[in-house]
Design a protein around this motif. Structure first.
Motif, short mmCIF file in Angstrom:
data_model
loop_
_atom_site.label_atom_id
_atom_site.label_comp_id
_atom_site.label_asym_id
_atom_site.label_seq_id
_atom_site.Cartn_x
_atom_site.Cartn_y
_atom_site.Cartn_z
N SER A 252 -0.37 -20.60 30.79
CA SER A 252 -0.65 -20.30 29.40
C SER A 252 0.67 -19.47 29.13
CB SER A 252 -1.68 -19.34 29.49
OG SER A 252 -1.86 -18.29 30.14
N ASN A 253 1.43 -18.63 29.95
CA ASN A 253 2.58 -18.02 29.42
C ASN A 253 3.95 -18.74 29.42
OD1 ASN A 253 0.97 -15.79 28.82
ND2 ASN A 253 0.93 -14.88 31.01
N ASN A 275 5.74 -32.06 27.03
CA ASN A 275 5.68 -30.68 27.58
C ASN A 275 4.99 -29.94 26.65
OD1 ASN A 275 7.27 -28.82 29.33
ND2 ASN A 275 7.51 -28.00 27.41
N ILE A 276 5.09 -29.98 25.14
CA ILE A 276 3.99 -29.27 24.31
C ILE A 276 2.78 -29.60 24.52
CG2 ILE A 276 4.06 -30.67 22.06
CD1 ILE A 276 5.05 -26.76 22.52
N ASN A 277 2.41 -30.78 24.74
CA ASN A 277 1.00 -31.29 24.96
C ASN A 277 0.18 -30.48 26.26
OD1 ASN A 277 0.97 -32.88 22.74
ND2 ASN A 277 1.45 -34.79 23.63
N ASN A 278 1.26 -30.53 27.28
CA ASN A 278 0.69 -29.73 28.45
C ASN A 278 0.32 -28.23 28.29
OD1 ASN A 278 1.20 -31.86 30.01
ND2 ASN A 278 3.25 -31.26 30.91
N HIS A 279 1.28 -27.71 27.16
CA HIS A 279 0.88 -26.43 26.78
C HIS A 279 -0.24 -26.36 26.27
CE1 HIS A 279 1.12 -22.41 25.02
NE2 HIS A 279 1.53 -23.08 23.81
N LEU A 280 -0.69 -27.23 25.20
CA LEU A 280 -1.75 -27.58 24.15
C LEU A 280 -3.13 -27.55 25.37
CD1 LEU A 280 -0.32 -28.86 21.17
CD2 LEU A 280 -0.93 -26.64 21.40
N LYS A 281 -2.97 -28.24 26.26
CA LYS A 281 -4.20 -28.35 27.29
C LYS A 281 -4.75 -26.87 27.78
CE LYS A 281 -2.67 -32.58 29.42
NZ LYS A 281 -2.29 -33.18 30.80
N TYR A 282 -3.83 -26.10 27.91
CA TYR A 282 -4.35 -24.83 28.32
C TYR A 282 -4.65 -23.69 26.92
CZ TYR A 282 -2.11 -25.68 32.79
OH TYR A 282 -1.98 -26.43 33.84
N ARG A 283 -4.12 -23.83 25.90
CA ARG A 283 -4.19 -23.19 24.83
C ARG A 283 -4.37 -24.17 23.39
NH1 ARG A 283 -0.09 -18.33 24.56
NH2 ARG A 283 -1.48 -17.61 22.73
N PRO A 284 -5.51 -24.99 23.41
CA PRO A 284 -5.48 -25.97 22.37
C PRO A 284 -5.29 -25.28 20.90
CG PRO A 284 -7.50 -25.69 23.49
CD PRO A 284 -6.55 -24.84 24.36
N ASN A 285 -5.68 -24.07 20.73
CA ASN A 285 -5.60 -23.61 19.48
C ASN A 285 -4.17 -22.47 19.24
OD1 ASN A 285 -8.04 -24.33 18.80
ND2 ASN A 285 -9.16 -23.09 19.93
N SER A 286 -3.30 -22.69 20.30
CA SER A 286 -2.37 -21.90 19.94
C SER A 286 -1.59 -22.26 18.78
CB SER A 286 -1.27 -22.22 21.34
OG SER A 286 0.02 -21.73 20.99
N ASN A 290 1.34 -25.33 18.33
CA ASN A 290 1.08 -26.41 17.38
C ASN A 290 2.07 -26.74 16.32
OD1 ASN A 290 -1.67 -27.97 17.51
ND2 ASN A 290 -2.27 -25.70 18.04
N CYS A 291 2.72 -25.47 16.07
CA CYS A 291 3.85 -25.18 14.99
C CYS A 291 4.84 -25.94 15.74
CB CYS A 291 4.12 -23.91 14.69
SG CYS A 291 2.91 -23.24 13.29
N LYS A 292 5.25 -25.52 16.81
CA LYS A 292 6.32 -26.41 17.72
C LYS A 292 6.16 -27.82 17.64
CE LYS A 292 9.44 -24.80 19.28
NZ LYS A 292 10.83 -24.60 18.48
N LYS A 293 4.89 -28.22 17.99
CA LYS A 293 4.59 -29.68 17.84
C LYS A 293 4.90 -30.24 16.54
CE LYS A 293 1.29 -33.21 19.29
NZ LYS A 293 0.06 -33.59 20.27
N VAL A 294 4.56 -29.42 15.56
CA VAL A 294 4.74 -30.18 14.33
C VAL A 294 6.29 -30.31 13.88
CG1 VAL A 294 4.69 -29.31 11.60
CG2 VAL A 294 2.58 -29.18 13.20
N GLU A 295 7.13 -29.34 14.01
CA GLU A 295 8.30 -29.39 13.97
C GLU A 295 9.06 -30.60 14.71
OE1 GLU A 295 9.73 -25.65 15.02
OE2 GLU A 295 9.21 -24.57 13.36
N ILE A 296 8.68 -30.63 16.04
CA ILE A 296 9.47 -32.02 16.59
C ILE A 296 8.74 -33.25 16.12
CG2 ILE A 296 9.13 -33.17 18.81
CD1 ILE A 296 8.93 -30.34 20.39
N ALA A 306 2.23 -35.23 11.78
CA ALA A 306 2.40 -33.63 11.67
C ALA A 306 1.70 -32.86 10.71
CB ALA A 306 4.03 -33.17 11.24
N ALA A 307 1.43 -33.86 9.45
CA ALA A 307 0.60 -33.01 8.38
C ALA A 307 -1.04 -32.92 8.88
CB ALA A 307 0.69 -34.07 7.14
N LYS A 308 -1.45 -34.06 9.74
CA LYS A 308 -2.68 -33.73 10.21
C LYS A 308 -2.77 -32.49 11.16
CE LYS A 308 -3.68 -38.51 10.39
NZ LYS A 308 -4.00 -40.06 11.30
N ILE A 309 -1.90 -32.22 11.90
CA ILE A 309 -1.91 -31.15 12.87
C ILE A 309 -1.79 -29.72 12.14
CG2 ILE A 309 -0.74 -29.63 14.59
CD1 ILE A 309 0.19 -32.41 15.68
#
Length: 482
Positions: A252-253, A275-286, A290-296, A306-309
């Motif tokens: 998670s860290n 990689n970012i999806n793996n992070h969201l498995k542990y912290r789906p509401n991070s 989520n912002c990093k995923k939007v930027e990517i 991106a807009a949906k997220i």
């Protein structure tokens, strides 16, 4: 062994419960001895027996109200239990009592004791985020004891909190000289260099931190972040693998956002998303994840996804003004041709942060694409305010974009075009398509339809799914045919 010697031995051996049991019969024998209550209070505090500690120190103060050390001890208790307002009152009593006592017995006040009082009061101010008063008291304490590492460290911390980053590094250096095995001053020295954007110095500090304490995950996280900002993506990934291999961080860290940024910068988009999806498995509401995923996704020009997220994050935190999410969603909607939705979101942001030139500029660009642009005096007035909001911290690409838009507003397309051509050096890669689109608009105002068409085609090549560009292309083709 005398009573005092036995008590001292038990304390040194950290046998606090036994020390309390040893002390209690003496209190029963001498119930008016304030010093015994004071000693037992300190032992209760060591055992986290806060009620008993409070009872004892209250009796000590009642028996000897003119002893500053008892008021000081009660202030320590209040600070430990986070009763800061009471702690502040008590430490002020300790200071007043100390000064009165010293004057009564015509004795020179000791620097050590006075330093002790100022340091505790500074710590209480620091805990309540009153960093100016914390700084003043730590400074007084430092003048009284210039080789006390705790005082110097507190002074450095208060400087850092007040934005005096370069000066703070000098005092962190002094603490690390006095306490060789202490990683914290070196870590915060790195934070100061990070804030000063001297990432090479920050990297050096974070590397020293993890050499002393390899399990301090904040240092690893910041080290990877700095390497990312320096463009040392492979080295950042090397350390991230080292961290993962030795399980120095919990999942998670783990710095998924930074690692994803490295993968994307190296052209490995799929690894970045995985990689970012793996992070969201542990912290789906991070929020940050989520912002990093939007930027990517935006860098991949997947604006709808991106807009949906962005929408989901906003709905997840309805009571918080996450301006960054709204801004990203506003841009996604604008690039997707959903201009009215984008305008509403960007207008809301400008209302909330009227001094943010980036928000004002994007609102203006969005509104300009709408049919009623010229009649929208509110937006035009806000845009005029944008140039006045520019400061030293405003990124160069924002400054250039605002200048270009002002020239366009004043029907000076040639000057606007020069700014936009310079902007291509500074603009983030994901927005190059937008600059090409603006250049196309400039050439159109200069009545150079062919060049306008070329830049429009380049914009479409960079972002083929953007509705705005395709509509503009149809307009240009129609103009050429006519």
């Amino acid at each position: 062994m005398t009573f005092n010697e036995h008590s001292k031995t038990l304390k040194q051996q950290k046998k606090y419960k036994e020390a309390i049991s040893h002390l209690t019969p003496e209190i029963e024998k001498s119930p008016n001895n304030a010093h015994l209550y004071y000693q037992r209070c300190k032992l209760h505090l060591k055992n986290s027996y806060y009620k008993q500690a409070n009872d004892d120190i209250s009796i000590a103060i009642e028996l000897s109200p003119d002893k500053w050390i008892y008021h000081y001890q009660k202030a320590c208790l209040y600070q430990t239990t986070q009763q800061h307002s009471q702690g502040l009152k008590e430490i002020n009593k300790a200071l007043d009592t100390f000064k009165q006592t010293m004057s009564k017995i015509v004795h020179k006040q000791t620097n050590k004791d006075m330093c002790k009082i100022y340091r505790l009061r500074a710590s209480i101010h620091y805990d309540t985020e009153n960093f100016l008063n914390a700084y003043k008291d730590f400074k007084k304490a430092f003048r009284l004891s210039q080789n006390n590492p705790k005082v110097i460290y507190g002074f450095a911390q208060s400087l850092r909190k007040r934005g005096k980053f370069l000066k703070a590094t000098q005092y962190y250096n002094k603490v690390s000289e006095l306490e060789k095995g202490n990683h914290m001053p070196i870590f915060y020295r790195g934070i100061c260099f990070y804030k000063l954007e001297r990432f090479d110095k920050a990297i050096e500090s974070f590397k020293q931190t993890v050499e002393i304490n390899p399990y301090y995950f904040y240092a690893w996280h910041n080290l990877i972040s700095c390497l990312n900002k320096m463009g040392n993506f492979n080295e950042a990934l090397h350390y991230s693998e080292h961290v993962r291999e030795f399980r120095l961080l919990k999942e998670s860290n783990y710095p998924f956002g930074e690692v994803s940024g490295c993968y994307f910068s190296l052209g490995q988009s799929q690894k970045a998303i995985t990689n970012i999806n793996n992070h969201l498995k542990y912290r789906p509401n991070s929020f940050s994840g989520n912002c990093k995923k939007v930027e990517i996704l935006m860098k991949q020009l997947l604006f709808t996804d991106a807009a949906k997220i962005c929408k989901r994050i906003k709905n997840k935190y309805p009571n918080n003004n996450h301006f960054k999410v709204l801004y990203l969603r506003g841009l996604c909607n604008m690039y997707n041709g959903k201009l009215k939705e984008a305008q509403n979101e960007l207008y809301f942001l400008v209302q909330k942060q009227p001094e943010n030139p980036q928000y004002i500029n994007s609102l203006h660009e969005c509104t300009r694409e709408l049919p009623n642009f010229k009649s929208n005096s509110k937006i035009s007035a806000k845009f005029e305010h944008a140039q006045r909001c520019i400061n030293n911290k405003t990124p160069m690409h924002i400054k250039l974009q605002i200048s270009a838009n002002i020239y366009l507003e004043n029907n000076q397309p040639e000057l606007a075009r020069k700014k936009l051509q310079k902007l291509l050096i500074y603009i983030p890669n994901c927005q190059e398509f937008w600059v090409c689109y603006l250049l196309s608009k400039c050439f159109l105002l200069e009545k150079n339809v062919l060049q306008s068409l070329n830049f429009c085609k380049k914009a479409i090549l960079l972002a083929p799914q953007c509705t705005l560009f395709n509509n503009h292309l149809k307009f240009l083709q129609k103009s050429l045919n006519n």
